[in-house]
Design an enzyme around this catalytic site. Structure first.
Site, PDB file in Angstrom:
ATOM      1  N   LYS A 161      32.118   3.491  20.750  1.00  0.00           N
ATOM      2  CA  LYS A 161      32.155   4.926  20.421  1.00  0.00           C
ATOM      3  C   LYS A 161      33.499   5.263  19.791  1.00  0.00           C
ATOM      4  O   LYS A 161      34.551   4.788  20.249  1.00  0.00           O
ATOM      5  CB  LYS A 161      31.926   5.747  21.693  1.00  0.00           C
ATOM      6  CG  LYS A 161      31.737   7.245  21.447  1.00  0.00           C
ATOM      7  CD  LYS A 161      31.477   7.982  22.762  1.00  0.00           C
ATOM      8  CE  LYS A 161      31.232   9.480  22.539  1.00  0.00           C
ATOM      9  NZ  LYS A 161      31.056  10.210  23.815  1.00  0.00           N
TER      10      LYS A 161
ATOM     11  N   SER B  89      27.268  13.540  23.580  1.00  0.00           N
ATOM     12  CA  SER B  89      27.954  13.306  22.323  1.00  0.00           C
ATOM     13  C   SER B  89      27.806  11.875  21.805  1.00  0.00           C
ATOM     14  O   SER B  89      27.966  11.619  20.620  1.00  0.00           O
ATOM     15  CB  SER B  89      29.441  13.638  22.478  1.00  0.00           C
ATOM     16  OG  SER B  89      30.056  12.756  23.404  1.00  0.00           O
TER      17      SER B  89
ATOM     18  N   SER C  69      27.501  12.593  28.282  1.00  0.00           N
ATOM     19  CA  SER C  69      27.445  11.993  26.940  1.00  0.00           C
ATOM     20  C   SER C  69      27.085  10.521  26.879  1.00  0.00           C
ATOM     21  O   SER C  69      26.871   9.986  25.795  1.00  0.00           O
ATOM     22  CB  SER C  69      28.769  12.210  26.217  1.00  0.00           C
ATOM     23  OG  SER C  69      28.864  13.544  25.829  1.00  0.00           O
TER      24      SER C  69
END
Ligand code: GLN
Length: 456
Positions: free
Chosen positions: A52, A127, A151
C-alpha cells in the site's frame, strides 16, 4: 508471471500506482541465486507482494494517494518493508488508496479510483482498495494494507479476500505515513487465512523505532492457522454475535450469509450467544472526531518545505504562510481538507472538551463494552461491512453515507483489538462477496487465525 498479469489487467483495474518491474525481477534473480547456493530461506522467500502506498519505500515513490507527495521517494524503508526485504519477498510495486487513507472506496485517491475485479462499475473498498483488488485479481498473491477504521477489512470483504488488522502495537507503524496515530495498524491482505498468517509472522513483533510497539513475545500465527485445520477445531469455542452490528440497515444478502454462517458454526460445535455492546452506536461519531483531530495534527508536516509539492501564490506577496496555503490548497483533495477543518475545529479552545474530550470518553466506554463481552466469549463476530461493494459515485457526494459504512470495523480500532475479515460467500441479490468479521481480545491475534483457518 505476476508482472505480465499486471501489464494485462491493471490498465482497467488501476490497483497499482507504481510497478517496480525491473527491481522485482532483479530481486527474484537474487533469491534464486541464494537458493541455488544451498541457502535455506523462509517460507515466503521469493513470493511477490504488493505494498500500500501509505508505506515508505526507499526505492519507490510513496504518495499515500496524494498530490502533495507526488514523486516523493523516501530516504528510508518502513520497518514492515524492511522486514519483507529481509525475508526475501519481492515487492511488485505500490497500490492505490484513498488520499492519506481517508475513505472507504478509493474514490478519494488523487490518482483516480481502483475498480473492483468482481464488477468494474463498483468500488473495491477503501482506503486500501488497491491492495485488495490486486490480491483478488491475482496481480499479487499477498499485499500489505493499513487499517485505521477498517481500511484492510472492508476492502477484503468487498473483494472476497482475507484481511487482518492486528492488535494495536503488534506491527510497527514506523514509516507508515500517519493518519490517526492512536488507531493506525499495518496488516496483511491475502487470498487465504494461512497466507495472511505467514505474512503476519514476517511483519509483526517489537520495533524499537515505534514508541507504541508492544514488547510482548508473539506466538507463530502460521502455527495458529495450522491448528485450525485439525478436526473439531471449532468445538466448544464461545462466539458472541454483536447485537448492534447486524440487523437494521444491513443489506438482505449480507444478513442471509451471516445467519447461514452462524448456523454452520453451531453445527461445527461452536457455542453461539448474542452479546450487546450498547455504546457501539456512538462509535462512528467518536471516531470521526478522534480521527480528524489526530489527522489534522499529523498532516501539519506537509508544509511545502519538508516534503513534496511547493506552490507559490498566483498573486500577491510570496510569504511562508501564503506559500503553505497555496501548496495545501493545490496538494490536498476535498476529503482531506474536510477532515483537517473538522479536526482543528474539534481541538480548538472552547470546543476541545465538548468534542475531542467527549469522544475520548466514548472510546473508553466502547473498550469497556468489549471487555464485558470478552468475559463471556472467546471471539466476537459480525458482517465485515453493512453492504457489498457499492457503485462508483453512490456515496461520494454524501460524506455521512460513506462514514456510516465503517460502523462494523471502527469499534476494533477504537479499542485496539485485532480483527479479521474472511469471505463468507456471495450475496444472492448481486452475486458480490460478503465478509465475515471476527474480533478477539487484545494480543489474541492467534485466535483469529485458528478460527479463520477452521472456517475457511
Ligand atoms: N473509512 C475509514 C475512514 O475513512 C477507514 C480509514 C482507514 O482505515 N484508513 O476513515
Amino acid at each position: 508471471a505476476h508482472l505480465d498479469h499486471i501489464a494485462a489487467v491493471d490498465t482497467d483495474l488501476h490497483a497499482f500506482l507504481h510497478v517496480a518491474a525491473d527491481a522485482a525481477l532483479a530481486t527474484a534473480d537474487r533469491v534464486d541465486a541464494r537458493r541455488a547456493a544451498g541457502e535455506r530461506l523462509g517460507l515466503l522467500a521469493g513470493v511477490p507482494i504488493a505494498i500500500k502506498d501509505v508505506l515508505a519505500t526507499r526505492d519507490m515513490p510513496s504518495t499515500a494517494g496524494s498530490k502533495i507527495l507526488e514523486g516523493w521517494i523516501p530516504p528510508y524503508d518502513a520497518t514492515v518493508v524492511k522486514r519483507l526485504r529481509d525475508a526475501h519477498l519481492i515487492p511488485l510495486g505500490k497500490t492505490n488508496m484513498d488520499e492519506f487513507a481517508m475513505g472507504s472506496s478509493t474514490e478519494h485517491s488523487a490518482y483516480g479510483p481502483t475498480r473492483n475485479p468482481w464488477d468494474q462499475e463498483r468500488i473495491p473498498g477503501g482506503s486500501g482498495g488497491g491492495s485488495a483488488a490486486a490480491v483478488a485479481a491475482f496481480e499479487a498473491p499477498i499485499a500489505l494494507g493499513s487499517d485505521t477504521g477498517g481500511s484492510i477489512r472492508q476492502p477484503a470483504a468487498v473483494t472476497g479476500s482475507v484481511g487482518v488488522k492486528p492488535t494495536y502495537g503488534g506491527v510497527s507503524r514506523y514509516g507508515a505515513i500517519a493518519l490517526a496515530s492512536s488507531l493506525d495498524q499495518v496488516g496483511p491482505v491475502s487470498r487465504t487465512v494461512y497466507d495472511a498468517a505467514l505474512l503476519h509472522d514476517v511483519i509483526g513483533g517489537h520495533d524499537p523505532l515505534d514508541s507504541t510497539s508492544l514488547t510482548d513475545p508473539w506466538p507463530s500465527m502460521a502455527a495458529a492457522a495450522r491448528a485450525g485445520l485439525a478436526d473439531g477445531a471449532l468445538k466448544g469455542i464461545r462466539i458472541g454475535v454483536v447485537k448492534e452490528l447486524h440487523g437494521d440497515g444491513f443489506q438482505a444478502g449480507v444478513k442471509q450469509r451471516f445467519t447461514e454462517t452462524l448456523a454452520l458454526l453451531a453445527a461445527a460445535g461452536a457455542e453461539i450467544t448474542e452479546v450487546s455492546a450498547p455504546n457501539f452506536e456512538y462509535s462512528v461519531a467518536a471516531y470521526y472526531l478522534i480521527l480528524p483531530a489526530e489527522a489534522s495534527s499529523n498532516l501539519a508536516r506537509f508544509d511545502s518545505v519538508r516534503f513534496g509539492l511547493r506552490e507559490n501564490p498566483t498573486d500577491g506577496p510570496v510569504t511562508i504562510e501564503r506559500v503553505m496555503a497555496a501548496t495545501r490548497d493545490a496538494g490536498f483533495g476535498p476529503e482531506v481538507k474536510r477532515r483537517i477543518i473538522l479536526g482543528t475545529y474539534a481541538l480548538s479552545t472552547g470546543y476541545y472538551d465538548a468534542y475531542y474530550g467527549s469522544a475520548q470518553k466514548v472510546r473508553t466506554l466502547i473498550q469497556r463494552d468489549f471487555d464485558a463481552a470478552f468475559e463471556k466469549v472467546d471471539l466476537l463476530v459480525s458482517p465485515s461491512a453493512p453492504t457489498t461493494a457499492f457503485k462508483f459515485g453512490e456515496k461520494l457526494a454524501d460524506p455521512m453515507a460513506m462514514y456510516l459504512n465503517d460502523i462494523t470495523t471502527i469499534p476494533a480500532n477504537l479499542a485496539g483489538i485485532p480483527g479479521m475479515s474472511l469471505p463468507m460467500g456471495l450475496a444472492p441479490e448481486d452475486g458480490l462477496p460478503v465478509g465475515l468479521q471476527v474480533m478477539a481480545p487484545a494480543k489474541q491475534d492467534a485466535r483469529l487465525y485458528t478460527f479463520g483457518a477452521a472456517v475457511e
